[in-house]
Design a protein around this motif. Structure first.
Motif, PDB file in Angstrom:
ATOM      1  N   THR A  61       0.836  -1.220   0.000  1.00  0.00           N
ATOM      2  CA  THR A  61       0.000   0.000   0.000  1.00  0.00           C
ATOM      3  C   THR A  61       0.862   1.258   0.000  1.00  0.00           C
ATOM      4  OG1 THR A  61      -0.063   0.016   2.413  1.00  0.00           O
ATOM      5  CG2 THR A  61      -1.913  -1.050   1.300  1.00  0.00           C
ATOM      6  N   SER A  62       2.172   1.093   0.089  1.00  0.00           N
ATOM      7  CA  SER A  62       3.111   2.221   0.241  1.00  0.00           C
ATOM      8  C   SER A  62       2.725   3.073   1.440  1.00  0.00           C
ATOM      9  CB  SER A  62       3.138   3.099  -1.013  1.00  0.00           C
ATOM     10  OG  SER A  62       3.430   2.320  -2.132  1.00  0.00           O
ATOM     11  N   GLY A  63       2.129   2.447   2.428  1.00  0.00           N
ATOM     12  CA  GLY A  63       1.797   3.158   3.661  1.00  0.00           C
ATOM     13  C   GLY A  63       0.631   4.117   3.538  1.00  0.00           C
ATOM     14  N   THR A  64      -0.109   4.057   2.423  1.00  0.00           N
ATOM     15  CA  THR A  64      -1.207   5.014   2.252  1.00  0.00           C
ATOM     16  C   THR A  64      -2.566   4.319   2.372  1.00  0.00           C
ATOM     17  OG1 THR A  64      -1.260   4.643  -0.110  1.00  0.00           O
ATOM     18  CG2 THR A  64       0.164   6.406   0.663  1.00  0.00           C
ATOM     19  N   SER A  65      -3.624   5.110   2.391  1.00  0.00           N
ATOM     20  CA  SER A  65      -4.979   4.544   2.419  1.00  0.00           C
ATOM     21  C   SER A  65      -5.347   4.071   1.020  1.00  0.00           C
ATOM     22  CB  SER A  65      -5.987   5.603   2.833  1.00  0.00           C
ATOM     23  OG  SER A  65      -5.794   5.944   4.170  1.00  0.00           O
ATOM     24  N   ILE A  66      -6.104   2.979   0.953  1.00  0.00           N
ATOM     25  CA  ILE A  66      -6.591   2.530  -0.349  1.00  0.00           C
ATOM     26  C   ILE A  66      -8.090   2.238  -0.249  1.00  0.00           C
ATOM     27  CG2 ILE A  66      -4.401   1.539  -1.165  1.00  0.00           C
ATOM     28  CD1 ILE A  66      -5.987  -1.198  -0.464  1.00  0.00           C
ATOM     29  N   GLY A  67      -8.761   2.295  -1.382  1.00  0.00           N
ATOM     30  CA  GLY A  67     -10.196   2.004  -1.406  1.00  0.00           C
ATOM     31  C   GLY A  67     -10.592   1.521  -2.785  1.00  0.00           C
ATOM     32  N   LEU A  68     -11.858   1.194  -2.928  1.00  0.00           N
ATOM     33  CA  LEU A  68     -12.325   0.665  -4.214  1.00  0.00           C
ATOM     34  C   LEU A  68     -12.489   1.764  -5.274  1.00  0.00           C
ATOM     35  CD1 LEU A  68     -14.935  -1.908  -2.882  1.00  0.00           C
ATOM     36  CD2 LEU A  68     -12.951  -2.490  -4.265  1.00  0.00           C
ATOM     37  N   LYS A  69     -12.335   2.996  -4.883  1.00  0.00           N
ATOM     38  CA  LYS A  69     -12.410   4.152  -5.802  1.00  0.00           C
ATOM     39  C   LYS A  69     -13.698   4.131  -6.633  1.00  0.00           C
ATOM     40  CE  LYS A  69      -7.381   4.197  -6.431  1.00  0.00           C
ATOM     41  NZ  LYS A  69      -6.840   5.464  -6.039  1.00  0.00           N
ATOM     42  N   GLY A  70     -14.771   3.769  -6.015  1.00  0.00           N
ATOM     43  CA  GLY A  70     -16.065   3.796  -6.700  1.00  0.00           C
ATOM     44  C   GLY A  70     -16.341   2.574  -7.569  1.00  0.00           C
ATOM     45  N   ALA A  71     -15.373   1.668  -7.697  1.00  0.00           N
ATOM     46  CA  ALA A  71     -15.587   0.459  -8.519  1.00  0.00           C
ATOM     47  C   ALA A  71     -16.315  -0.605  -7.685  1.00  0.00           C
ATOM     48  CB  ALA A  71     -14.242  -0.069  -8.993  1.00  0.00           C
TER      49      ALA A  71
END
Lengths: 351, 331
Positions: free
Chosen positions: A137-147
C-alpha cells in the motif's frame, strides 16, 4: 458443554441488562443487524483461531492476515498493483483466500517440520504479513475508488440476516462437522489433550496440525474479503490487534489455552459477548431525554471488555475447582465405602 | 540433507523477521546530505496519505534548494518511535530536524534536550511549551473554528452532533475539537454534543461501527463530525448503509479520496483540508535558513501558519485535480 451454557447465560444477562439501559434501542432491528454483522466479522476468524487453540497452539497472525486479505482484494480488483493486473472482484477475493491459505501452510510447516514454537512463528508471521501490507500500500490509504459498487454494499446488505452472518452460519456448520462429527475433530482434541499419546495412537499429528493453521489463515482471509466490502477505506493497519479479539472470543467461549478444550458453539457465544459488550458501551444510557442524561464514554471500552474476559477466566477457574473438589470428595467416599464404589451404579454417578 | 533444509528455513525465517523488524522501525530515507550541505531530517507522526503529500513538498524544496532531507515515518505512530528517531538524529550529527510531535505536552523534556543538539522545528502539530524554534503548519484551532462555522451555517436553529476521532491525546485533535466547541459557544451553544466524542484508536472497523451504533442509539442526531482523515469515509459509509443520507449532515477534516467522492455525491457536506505540501516545503526552507543564517531566520512570533481550506460541492472537482497533480509530481 456446561461452560458454554454458563457463557450463554452471561450473554442473555448482558443482553437483558443493556436492553433495560439503552432507551429501547438495543432490540431494534437496526441494532440487532449491526450486532449480528460485527459478531460475524469477528467470529469467522475466531473459529479458525479456536481450532488452533484446541490443538494447544496459538495463531497471532490472523489479524494481519485479515488486513492483508482485505487490501489484496481491493488492490487486485482495481488495478492498483499494476494497470495490466486487474482481476474480477470474485477472482481477486478467491485469490486472496488462497494466498492466505498459503501463509497458513507455511506457518504450519515451520511449526510441525522444524518444531518451532507456534507463538514465535505466528508472531513473525504477523510482522511479515503486516509489513507486506505496508509495502504494497506504500503506507497510504486505499479504497475501491467507486468500482465494484455491488461488492462494496455486500457486507452491509441484509437478507433476513446480515450477509456476513450468513457466511458465519456456513462456516460454523462446516466447523461443527469437522470438529464434532468427524475423525479430524477427534484428532484435534487428541493432539490438544496429549500430543504424544495422539502420535502413538497413530494420529498424523503434523498433518492435522498443519491443516489447522491452513484453516485458520483461510478463515482470516475470508473475513478479510468481507472487511474489504465493509470498510470504505483501508490501510496497512487494518486488522491490527484483531488476533487478540479472536483469542478473547475463544477464551470467553470456553477454549482452554492449554489445548484440548473448546467448541464451535462456545466461540459463537464468545464472539457474541465481545461484540454485544462493545455495542452496549455505546448504547448504555441513564435518564434518557432529561437534562441529566448520562452516556458511557468510549474510553471505558477496553477496561470493560478486559474485565469481562478476566471474569470469564475466573468463572472457568471456579468450575474447575468445583469439579476437582467433587472428584476428590468422590475418591475419599470411594475409599471409605469400598463396597459401594464397586457398584456399577456408583461408578456411573462418579463418572 | 534434512539438516541443510532445516538450517535454510531457519535462516529464511530469521531474515524475514529481520525485514519485518526493519519495517517496524520506519521508512523512506531520501538519501544522504550532499557534501558540505546541511544535514536535515523530517519526522512524521505516522504513515498516511497526508504524509505522502507532505513528502512531495519536501521533495520540491530539495530540488529548489539543492539539499537532501531524511524523511522518516514511524510505523506505529508512537511516542517511543519518535524519541528513538530524535536520538538517532543527534547521534548522526544532523543540523536541523522538523517533527510532528505525537504527544506535545509529554514530549516537552525530550524536545528541549534535542533542541540543544540541532535546530528543532515543529510541523503539523505544535509543541508550544518546548524550546522548538518555530512551528510551521496549519493552525488546527483555526481549522476547527472553520468547521464550527460550517456547522453553525448548516444548523442556524441548533441541533445535536457527535464527534468521531481516533484518540484525543494528539494536539491536532485537541485543537480542532476546541476550535469547533469555541465557535459553537460563541453562537450560544445551540448546537450541542449528543454524547462524548467516540474514540476508535485508529481501528477503521471500529470507526465505522461507532457511527452505526450512534445512528442506532441517537435517533435525533443532526450532524456527524470526523476529526481525523479516515473518519469522514467511515461516517459516510455507515450513513449510506443505514439509508440516512440527507437526513444527517457530515462534516470532516482532510482529503481522503472517499471523502472527496462523498462530497461529490452529496453524502458529505464539507471537509476542511490542510496543505501538507505547502507547509512541508516551507519547513524545509526554514530549516535551511536556520542552518545558514542563524536564529534570526525564524519567523517573528515563532509560527508560520498555512491556511486551511473548506472544500464543498462547489470546489471539490478543482481541488481533486490540484491534489492529483501534486501527487503526480516526480520525487
Amino acid at each position: 458443554m456446561r461452560k458454554e451454557f454458563a457463557m450463554l447465560g452471561v450473554l442473555v444477562v448482558l443482553g437483558g441488562f443493556i436492553s433495560a439501559f439503552s432507551d429501547g434501542t438495543f432490540l431494534t432491528q437496526q441494532n440487532l443487524n449491526n450486532v449480528g454483522k460485527h459478531t460475524a466479522l469477528l467470529t469467522i476468524f475466531a473459529i479458525g483461531e479456536a481450532f488452533v487453540i484446541i490443538t494447544g497452539g496459538i495463531d497471532l497472525s490472523v489479524g494481519a492476515i485479515v488486513g492483508f486479505s482485505s487490501i489484496f482484494t481491493v488492490m487486485a480488483s482495481t488495478g492498483q498493483f499494476h494497470e495490466s493486473f486487474e482481476l474480477p472482484i470474485t477472482a481477486a477475493a478467491l485469490l486472496a483466500v488462497v494466498l492466505c491459505a498459503g501463509i497458513g501452510l507455511t506457518q504450519g510447516l515451520l511449526i510441525t517440520r522444524l518444531r518451532l514454537a507456534p507463538f514465535i512463528v505466528t508472531l513473525a508471521g504477523m510482522m511479515i504479513v503486516a509489513g507486506l501490507s505496508q509495502v504494497i500500500t506504500s503506507g497510504t490509504s486505499i479504497g475501491l475508488k467507486g468500482a465494484h459498487r455491488d461488492f462494496a454494499k455486500l457486507a452491509d446488505a441484509s437478507f433476513l440476516l446480515p450477509v456476513p452472518f450468513w457466511v458465519l452460519i456456513a462456516v460454523s456448520l462446516i466447523a461443527v462437522y469437522l470438529l464434532h462429527f468427524s475423525h479430524i475433530g477427534r484428532y484435534i482434541y487428541g493432539i490438544g489433550g496429549n500430543r504424544e499419546a495422539a502420535r502413538y495412537s497413530g494420529v498424523k499429528v503434523d498433518l492435522v496440525e498443519t491443516g489447522v493453521y491452513v484453516w485458520s489463515a483461510s478463515l482470516a482471509g475470508l473475513a478479510g474479503v468481507l472487511y474489504a466490502s465493509y470498510l470504505p477505506s483501508l490501510s496497512f493497519s487494518t486488522g491490527q490487534m484483531y488476533e487478540l479479539y479472536a483469542i478473547a472470543a475463544c477464551v470467553l467461549g470456553g477454549c482452554s489455552l492449554l489445548g484440548g478444550e473448546g467448541t464451535v458453539l462456545g466461540v459463537l457465544i464468545g464472539g457474541g459477548i465481545m461484540q454485544t459488550l462493545r455495542t452496549a458501551i455505546t448504547l448504555f444510557v441513564l435518564y434518557p431525554g432529561t437534562g441529566s442524561e448520562f452516556r458511557l464514554s468510549s474510553n471505558w471500552e477496553r477496561f470493560i471488555v478486559g474485565a469481562v474476559i478476566l471474569a470469564a477466566v475466573l468463572l472457568d477457574y471456579g468450575f474447575r475447582r468445583s469439579r476437582l473438589f467433587h472428584r476428590q470428595r468422590g475418591d475419599k467416599h470411594a475409599a471409605a465405602f469400598p463396597v459401594q464404589t464397586a457398584s456399577p451404579e456408583h461408578a456411573r454417578r462418579m463418572e | 540433507m534434512r539438516q541443510v533444509v532445516r538450517s535454510g528455513l531457519l535462516v529464511a525465517l530469521a531474515t524475514a523477521m529481520f525485514a519485518g523488524c526493519k519495517q517496524e522501525a520506519g521508512s523512506d530515507v531520501s538519501g544522504t546530505a550532499p557534501a558540505g550541505g546541511p544535514k536535515l531530517a523530517y519526522l512524521t507522526n505516522n504513515v498516511s496519505d497526508f504524509w505522502t503529500i507532505a513528502q512531495k513538498g519536501v521533495n520540491k524544496a530539495e530540488r529548489e534548494l539543492g539539499v537532501t532531507v531524511t524523511f522518516r515515518q514511524p510505523l506505529q505512530g508512537s511516542v517511543e518511535e519518535q524519541v528513538k528517531f530524535l536520538e538517532d538524529f543527534a547521534t548522526q550529527g544532523y543540523d536541523a530536524v522538523a517533527i510532528s510531535p505525537k504527544d506535545a505536552d509529554n514530549m516537552t523534556d525530550i524536545l528541549n534536550k534535542r533542541a540543544r543538539d540541532y535546530k528543532l522545528i515543529c510541523v503539523d502539530s505544535d509543541a508550544p511549551k518546548s524550546d522548538r524554534i518555530a512551528y510551521v503548519g496549519t493552525d488546527n484551532y483555526a481549522a476547527g473554528r472553520k468547521l464550527g462555522e460550517i456547522l453553525v451555517k448548516l444548523f442556524p436553529e441548533g441541533g445535536e452532533m457527535v464527534v468521531f476521532v481516533g484518540t484525543l491525546d494528539a494536539q491536532n485533535a485537541q485543537d480542532r475539537y476546541k476550535g469547533i466547541k469555541d465557535v459553537l459557544k460563541d453562537n450560544g451553544d445551540r448546537i450541542t454534543e449528543a454524547r462524548a466524542p467516540m474514540l476508535d484508536e485508529t481501528d477503521r472497523g471500529r470507526a465505522k461501527g461507532n457511527v452505526e451504533n450512534v445512528l442506532t442509539s441517537i435517533e435525533g442526531v443532526d450532524a456527524l463530525v470526523g476529526l481525523w482523515s479516515y473518519n469522514g469515509p467511515s461516517i459516510a459509509s455507515a450513513v449510506e448503509s443505514q439509508g440516512r443520507q440527507g437526513k444527517v449532515k457530515i462534516v470532516c477534516f482532510d482529503e481522503e479520496e472517499e471523502t472527496l467522492a462523498g462530497i461529490r455525491n452529496g453524502v458529505i457536506d464539507a471537509t476542511v483540508v490542510q496543505d501538507p505540501f505547502q507547509f512541508s516545503y516551507e519547513a524545509v526552507k526554514l530549516m535551511v535558513d536556520l542552518v545558514r543564517k542563524g536564529p534570526e531566520a525564524a519567523p517573528r512570533d515563532g509560527t508560520l501558519y498555512i491556511d486551511a481550506r473548506v472544500i464543498d460541492k462547489t470546489n471539490v472537482d478543482a481541488f481533486a485535480r490540484e491534489l492529483a497533480e501534486r501527487k503526480k509530481k516526480p520525487a
